[in-house]
Design an enzyme around this catalytic site. Structure first.
Site, PDB file in Angstrom:
ATOM      1  N   GLY A  29       0.824  -1.199   0.000  1.00 28.12           N
ATOM      2  CA  GLY A  29       0.000   0.000   0.000  1.00 28.12           C
ATOM      3  C   GLY A  29       0.859   1.249   0.000  1.00 28.12           C
ATOM      4  O   GLY A  29       2.094   1.189   0.101  1.00 28.12           O
ATOM      5  N   SER A  30       0.221   2.413  -0.079  1.00 27.94           N
ATOM      6  CA  SER A  30       0.957   3.663  -0.252  1.00 27.94           C
ATOM      7  C   SER A  30       1.829   4.002   0.952  1.00 27.94           C
ATOM      8  O   SER A  30       2.981   4.434   0.793  1.00 27.94           O
ATOM      9  CB  SER A  30      -0.026   4.810  -0.534  1.00 27.94           C
ATOM     10  OG  SER A  30      -0.958   4.955   0.526  1.00 27.94           O
ATOM     11  N   THR A  31       1.314   3.808   2.169  1.00 31.15           N
ATOM     12  CA  THR A  31       2.111   4.130   3.350  1.00 31.15           C
ATOM     13  C   THR A  31       3.233   3.116   3.534  1.00 31.15           C
ATOM     14  O   THR A  31       4.367   3.482   3.867  1.00 31.15           O
ATOM     15  CB  THR A  31       1.226   4.176   4.607  1.00 31.15           C
ATOM     16  OG1 THR A  31       0.087   5.005   4.346  1.00 31.15           O
ATOM     17  CG2 THR A  31       1.983   4.750   5.785  1.00 31.15           C
ATOM     18  N   LYS A  96      -8.078  -4.039   6.353  1.00 27.79           N
ATOM     19  CA  LYS A  96      -7.010  -4.014   5.372  1.00 27.79           C
ATOM     20  C   LYS A  96      -7.475  -4.717   4.097  1.00 27.79           C
ATOM     21  O   LYS A  96      -8.470  -5.405   4.105  1.00 27.79           O
ATOM     22  CB  LYS A  96      -5.754  -4.709   5.927  1.00 27.79           C
ATOM     23  CG  LYS A  96      -5.082  -3.912   7.041  1.00 27.79           C
ATOM     24  CD  LYS A  96      -3.850  -4.607   7.620  1.00 27.79           C
ATOM     25  CE  LYS A  96      -2.849  -5.026   6.589  1.00 27.79           C
ATOM     26  NZ  LYS A  96      -2.374  -3.910   5.735  1.00 27.79           N
ATOM     27  N   GLY A  97      -6.714  -4.508   3.044  1.00 27.15           N
ATOM     28  CA  GLY A  97      -7.031  -5.188   1.797  1.00 27.15           C
ATOM     29  C   GLY A  97      -7.389  -4.278   0.652  1.00 27.15           C
ATOM     30  O   GLY A  97      -7.699  -4.752  -0.440  1.00 27.15           O
ATOM     31  N   GLY A  98      -7.323  -2.956   0.877  1.00 28.70           N
ATOM     32  CA  GLY A  98      -7.607  -2.043  -0.227  1.00 28.70           C
ATOM     33  C   GLY A  98      -6.647  -2.229  -1.387  1.00 28.70           C
ATOM     34  O   GLY A  98      -7.001  -2.004  -2.540  1.00 28.70           O
ATOM     35  N   GLY A  99      -5.422  -2.669  -1.079  1.00 31.81           N
ATOM     36  CA  GLY A  99      -4.438  -2.929  -2.129  1.00 31.81           C
ATOM     37  C   GLY A  99      -4.503  -4.334  -2.692  1.00 31.81           C
ATOM     38  O   GLY A  99      -3.736  -4.679  -3.598  1.00 31.81           O
ATOM     39  N   GLU A 105      -0.809 -10.449   3.596  1.00 30.67           N
ATOM     40  CA  GLU A 105      -0.547  -9.542   4.708  1.00 30.67           C
ATOM     41  C   GLU A 105      -0.887 -10.205   6.048  1.00 30.67           C
ATOM     42  O   GLU A 105      -0.140 -10.075   7.019  1.00 30.67           O
ATOM     43  CB  GLU A 105      -1.357  -8.257   4.542  1.00 30.67           C
ATOM     44  CG  GLU A 105      -0.831  -7.344   3.440  1.00 30.67           C
ATOM     45  CD  GLU A 105      -1.721  -6.156   3.174  1.00 30.67           C
ATOM     46  OE1 GLU A 105      -1.206  -5.128   2.701  1.00 30.67           O
ATOM     47  OE2 GLU A 105      -2.949  -6.246   3.419  1.00 30.67           O
TER      48      GLU A 105
END
Length: 240
Positions: A29-31, A96-99, A105
């Protein structure tokens, strides 16, 4: 300051938890990508670590940065995983899991002695569910699985649109494990534990994006600086 600045502040703070010769799980993810970039810079300065990426996307980034990589088969026990989150509540329960990497994970996080979440302040919520809950499913019988998700989620008090995630080309999004994802817009989830348990009863569900009792700390970057929330399971959490 922007959301990116807050993410970067959280990621930079997380580097303080990394010690030489640690075995690390690298999130997606982005972060998490910001953290991997910062870690790569430390590796180039001489930091010795061995890392397991949670997705092919992260693996490619870490490899490009020269970060030494391994697998859970070669290194099944990790010291620390640092990953992002789409939502985190005051009890360090996560969505979680947007990516699209929620399965790997969760496997990597639970193979680690500790999991630290890094996020900007917009991800901190009073109650989970504004972000649609990702549920990873096998392709076989996908419509029947969707119907079961709808039925058992309703039994847990959750209702809303359940939509198959699509890739940029309009075809179904396929995870690194070859599975599909339903994004479930349930709204506020009053009882995440009940929903998590219900979803585990469905044979076609591989995993869901509720991370409960897994995170040990959250590092939140925001307008007032960086806050660290430590998990005290069975007790109340407090910011330090």
């Amino acid at each position: 300051m922007s959301a990116h600045d807050f993410k970067a502040a959280a990621a930079r703070h997380a580097l303080g938890f990394v010690a030489p010769r640690m075995r690390l799980g690298l999130g997606t993810g982005s972060t998490a990508a910001i953290f991997v970039e910062l870690l790569g810079a430390e590796v180039r300065k001489g930091l010795s670590v061995l890392c397991v990426p949670t997705s092919e996307q992260t693996r490619v980034l870490a490899d490009r940065l020269g970060i030494p990589l391994t697998t859970l088969d070669e290194t099944p026990l990790l010291d620390l995983t640092i990953d992002g989150a789409d939502e985190v509540d005051g009890e360090l329960r996560l969505i979680k899991g947007g990516g699209g990497a929620l399965l790997r994970e969760k496997i990597v996080a639970t193979a680690s002695d500790r999991m630290i979440v890094i996020a900007d302040a917009s991800k901190k919520v009073d109650k989970l569910g504004a972000f649609p809950l990702p549920v990873e499913v096998v392709p076989f019988g996908v419509t029947a699985t969707r119907n079961m998700i709808e039925m058992l989620a309703a039994d847990s008090g959750c209702h809303g649109d359940i939509v198959l995630r699509l890739a940029a080309d309009g075809n179904p999004f396929v995870t690194d494990g070859g599975n599909l994802i339903f994004d479930c817009a349930f709204g506020a989830i009053d009882d995440p534990e009940s929903l998590d348990e219900a979803l585990k009863f469905i044979p076609g569900v591989v995993e869901n994006g509720l991370f409960l009792g897994i995170a040990d700390a959250a590092i939140i970057g925001g307008p007032e600086g960086v806050a660290v929330i430590e998990a005290k399971y069975g007790e109340s959490q407090e910011a330090v």
